[in-house]
Design a protein around this motif. Structure first.
Motif, mmCIF file in Angstrom:
data_model
loop_
_atom_site.group_PDB
_atom_site.id
_atom_site.type_symbol
_atom_site.label_atom_id
_atom_site.label_comp_id
_atom_site.label_asym_id
_atom_site.label_seq_id
_atom_site.Cartn_x
_atom_site.Cartn_y
_atom_site.Cartn_z
ATOM 1 N N THR A 28 -8.886 -11.608 2.375
ATOM 2 C CA THR A 28 -9.785 -10.448 2.370
ATOM 3 C C THR A 28 -9.616 -9.645 1.076
ATOM 4 O OG1 THR A 28 -8.129 -9.432 3.824
ATOM 5 C CG2 THR A 28 -10.190 -10.136 4.836
ATOM 6 N N GLY A 29 -8.385 -9.616 0.519
ATOM 7 C CA GLY A 29 -8.173 -8.916 -0.751
ATOM 8 C C GLY A 29 -9.000 -9.570 -1.868
ATOM 9 N N LEU A 32 -12.692 -8.854 -1.376
ATOM 10 C CA LEU A 32 -13.037 -7.472 -1.758
ATOM 11 C C LEU A 32 -13.064 -7.323 -3.275
ATOM 12 C CD1 LEU A 32 -10.909 -5.547 0.900
ATOM 13 C CD2 LEU A 32 -13.402 -5.577 0.774
ATOM 14 N N ARG A 33 -12.089 -7.933 -3.948
ATOM 15 C CA ARG A 33 -12.070 -7.824 -5.420
ATOM 16 C C ARG A 33 -13.312 -8.478 -6.024
ATOM 17 N NH1 ARG A 33 -6.659 -7.707 -4.303
ATOM 18 N NH2 ARG A 33 -6.481 -9.953 -4.054
ATOM 19 N N PHE A 49 -10.962 2.994 -1.649
ATOM 20 C CA PHE A 49 -9.811 2.802 -0.755
ATOM 21 C C PHE A 49 -8.746 1.963 -1.450
ATOM 22 C CE2 PHE A 49 -13.389 3.468 2.144
ATOM 23 C CZ PHE A 49 -12.870 4.428 2.994
ATOM 24 N N MET A 50 -9.186 0.874 -2.086
ATOM 25 C CA MET A 50 -8.228 -0.065 -2.686
ATOM 26 C C MET A 50 -7.424 0.603 -3.791
ATOM 27 S SD MET A 50 -10.776 -3.322 -2.765
ATOM 28 C CE MET A 50 -9.647 -4.593 -3.314
ATOM 29 N N LYS A 54 -5.097 2.429 0.017
ATOM 30 C CA LYS A 54 -5.390 2.585 1.452
ATOM 31 C C LYS A 54 -6.117 1.356 1.976
ATOM 32 C CE LYS A 54 -5.957 7.563 1.140
ATOM 33 N NZ LYS A 54 -6.979 8.608 0.998
ATOM 34 N N LEU A 55 -6.220 1.250 3.304
ATOM 35 C CA LEU A 55 -6.959 0.130 3.879
ATOM 36 C C LEU A 55 -8.453 0.443 3.903
ATOM 37 C CD1 LEU A 55 -4.750 -0.962 6.925
ATOM 38 C CD2 LEU A 55 -4.811 -1.897 4.606
ATOM 39 N N VAL A 56 -9.248 -0.587 3.704
ATOM 40 C CA VAL A 56 -10.703 -0.483 3.836
ATOM 41 C C VAL A 56 -11.002 -0.404 5.343
ATOM 42 C CG1 VAL A 56 -12.849 -1.769 3.381
ATOM 43 C CG2 VAL A 56 -11.007 -1.739 1.666
ATOM 44 N N ILE A 61 -14.278 -4.648 7.142
ATOM 45 C CA ILE A 61 -13.478 -5.875 6.995
ATOM 46 C C ILE A 61 -13.860 -6.892 8.070
ATOM 47 C CG2 ILE A 61 -11.107 -6.772 7.206
ATOM 48 C CD1 ILE A 61 -11.423 -5.292 4.659
ATOM 49 N N PHE A 83 -5.389 -10.640 6.426
ATOM 50 C CA PHE A 83 -6.192 -10.242 7.578
ATOM 51 C C PHE A 83 -5.636 -10.978 8.791
ATOM 52 C CE2 PHE A 83 -9.343 -10.931 10.806
ATOM 53 C CZ PHE A 83 -9.975 -9.721 10.912
ATOM 54 N N ARG A 85 -4.849 -6.777 9.437
ATOM 55 C CA ARG A 85 -3.870 -5.831 8.904
ATOM 56 C C ARG A 85 -3.730 -4.611 9.805
ATOM 57 N NH1 ARG A 85 -4.377 -7.244 3.078
ATOM 58 N NH2 ARG A 85 -3.006 -5.971 1.834
ATOM 59 N N ARG A 156 -3.595 -5.777 -11.535
ATOM 60 C CA ARG A 156 -4.476 -5.202 -10.510
ATOM 61 C C ARG A 156 -4.333 -3.689 -10.510
ATOM 62 N NH1 ARG A 156 -3.448 -8.491 -4.985
ATOM 63 N NH2 ARG A 156 -3.690 -6.359 -4.240
ATOM 64 N N ASP A 158 -4.372 -1.731 -8.141
ATOM 65 C CA ASP A 158 -3.514 -1.221 -7.068
ATOM 66 C C ASP A 158 -2.063 -1.685 -7.217
ATOM 67 O OD1 ASP A 158 -4.119 -3.833 -6.411
ATOM 68 O OD2 ASP A 158 -4.603 -3.422 -4.318
ATOM 69 N N ARG A 167 0.708 1.702 -0.613
ATOM 70 C CA ARG A 167 0.449 0.430 0.065
ATOM 71 C C ARG A 167 1.615 0.042 0.968
ATOM 72 N NH1 ARG A 167 -0.444 -3.336 -4.646
ATOM 73 N NH2 ARG A 167 -1.040 -4.946 -3.166
HETATM 74 P P1 AMP Z 1 -4.435 -7.661 -0.915
HETATM 75 O O1 AMP Z 1 -4.944 -8.440 -2.069
HETATM 76 O O2 AMP Z 1 -4.372 -8.463 0.342
HETATM 77 O O3 AMP Z 1 -3.131 -6.960 -1.202
HETATM 78 O O4 AMP Z 1 -5.509 -6.511 -0.629
HETATM 79 C C1 AMP Z 1 -5.819 -5.540 -1.619
HETATM 80 C C2 AMP Z 1 -6.444 -4.312 -0.969
HETATM 81 O O5 AMP Z 1 -7.669 -4.698 -0.312
HETATM 82 C C3 AMP Z 1 -5.620 -3.647 0.123
HETATM 83 O O6 AMP Z 1 -4.660 -2.750 -0.391
HETATM 84 C C4 AMP Z 1 -6.711 -2.944 0.923
HETATM 85 O O7 AMP Z 1 -7.177 -1.791 0.252
HETATM 86 C C5 AMP Z 1 -7.824 -3.972 0.902
HETATM 87 N N1 AMP Z 1 -7.724 -4.928 2.032
HETATM 88 C C6 AMP Z 1 -7.470 -6.267 1.965
HETATM 89 N N2 AMP Z 1 -7.441 -6.810 3.183
HETATM 90 C C7 AMP Z 1 -7.676 -5.798 4.054
HETATM 91 C C8 AMP Z 1 -7.739 -5.711 5.469
HETATM 92 N N3 AMP Z 1 -7.569 -6.784 6.246
HETATM 93 N N4 AMP Z 1 -8.000 -4.495 6.014
HETATM 94 C C9 AMP Z 1 -8.185 -3.396 5.253
HETATM 95 N N5 AMP Z 1 -8.119 -3.398 3.923
HETATM 96 C C10 AMP Z 1 -7.864 -4.594 3.312
#
Ligand code: AMP
Length: 209
Positions: A28-29, A32-33, A49-50, A54-56, A61, A83, A85, A156, A158, A167
């Motif tokens: 999911t990350g 989203l990217r 959010f990212m 914070k979480l989306v 999602i 996912f 999360r 990144r 974040d 995070r």
């Molecule tokens: P990641 O690459 O998995 O560390 O995700 C990067 C960012 O995307 C996270 O810090 C959240 O902001 C968002 N994100 C990714 N997966 C989720 C999820 N399952 N639920 C909510 N936010 C998510």
């Protein structure tokens, strides 16, 4: 499903295992990217959010994963990376999200928090092929250039110090309750992920049999 704090190595391992087993890698990350860099409305909403660590929101999602899991390459098997999360995401997955495939293994990547901070702050990602590097633990031959494809490495947004603390806090409060959720369902396996990527990979393959 690969479960663990940011920087635990889920993405690195999920890419490798999914390729070896020819199954869909659903991150999911990463999704989203891609939305953020394509400038879609979803990406614009998610970016705030990212960047703040914070979480989306769950409904965004869950809708995104529902659409992804229906793609032809994901109908029979997948690896979920990042996912669910939150508990509502886990419940949505249990209810109807996954179509015909079901969650068979949840693998918890255990890494001490002090190690996570070092991993996240030194992490660099290839802007072209997505390969993950580390300035100290896994440097490229030429600094800033991907060994695999010659693409430019980026940090990144974040992975900057301001977002890392948030995070990890979000992980502790919102994601770590999933450990008990899956332990109760007897599908949780734990791996000591504070070891080299090759050692973790070999053990993962054994755990997933
Ligand atoms: P990641 O690459 O998995 O560390 O995700 C990067 C960012 O995307 C996270 O810090 C959240 O902001 C968002 N994100 C990714 N997966 C989720 C999820 N399952 N639920 C909510 N936010 C998510």
């Amino acid at each position: 499903m690969f479960l663990g704090a940011p920087g635990a190595g889920k993405g690195t391992q999920a890419k490798r295992v999914a390729e070896a087993a020819s199954v869909a890698h659903i991150s999911t990350g990463d999704m989203l990217r891609q939305e953020v860099s394509a400038g879609t409305p979803l990406g614009l909403e998610a970016k705030t959010f990212m960047d703040a660590g914070k979480l989306v929101p769950d409904e965004v999602i869950i809708g995104m994963v529902r659409a992804r899991i229906q793609q032809p390459d994901a109908r029979s098997a997948w690896i979920l990376d990042g996912f669910p999360r939150t508990l509502p995401q886990a419940e949505a997955l249990d209810r109807n999200l996954s179509g015909s495939a079901a969650l068979s293994h949840v693998i918890y990547f255990a890494v001490p928090e002090s190690v996570l901070i070092g991993r996240l702050s030194g992490r660099r990602t290839c802007s072209k092929c997505g390969a993950i590097w580390h300035v100290e633990h896994q440097p490229t031959k030429t600094p800033g250039i991907c060994d695999q494809c010659g693409g430019a490495l980026v940090q990144r947004s974040d992975d900057r110090p301001e977002a890392i603390g948030k995070r990890l806090e979000v992980y502790r409060s919102q994601t770590s309750p999933l450990l008990a959720y899956y332990r109760d369902r007897r599908i949780l396996r734990e791996i000591d992920a504070n070891r080299s990527p090759d050692v973790v990979y070999k053990e993962l393959l054994k755990l997933m049999q």
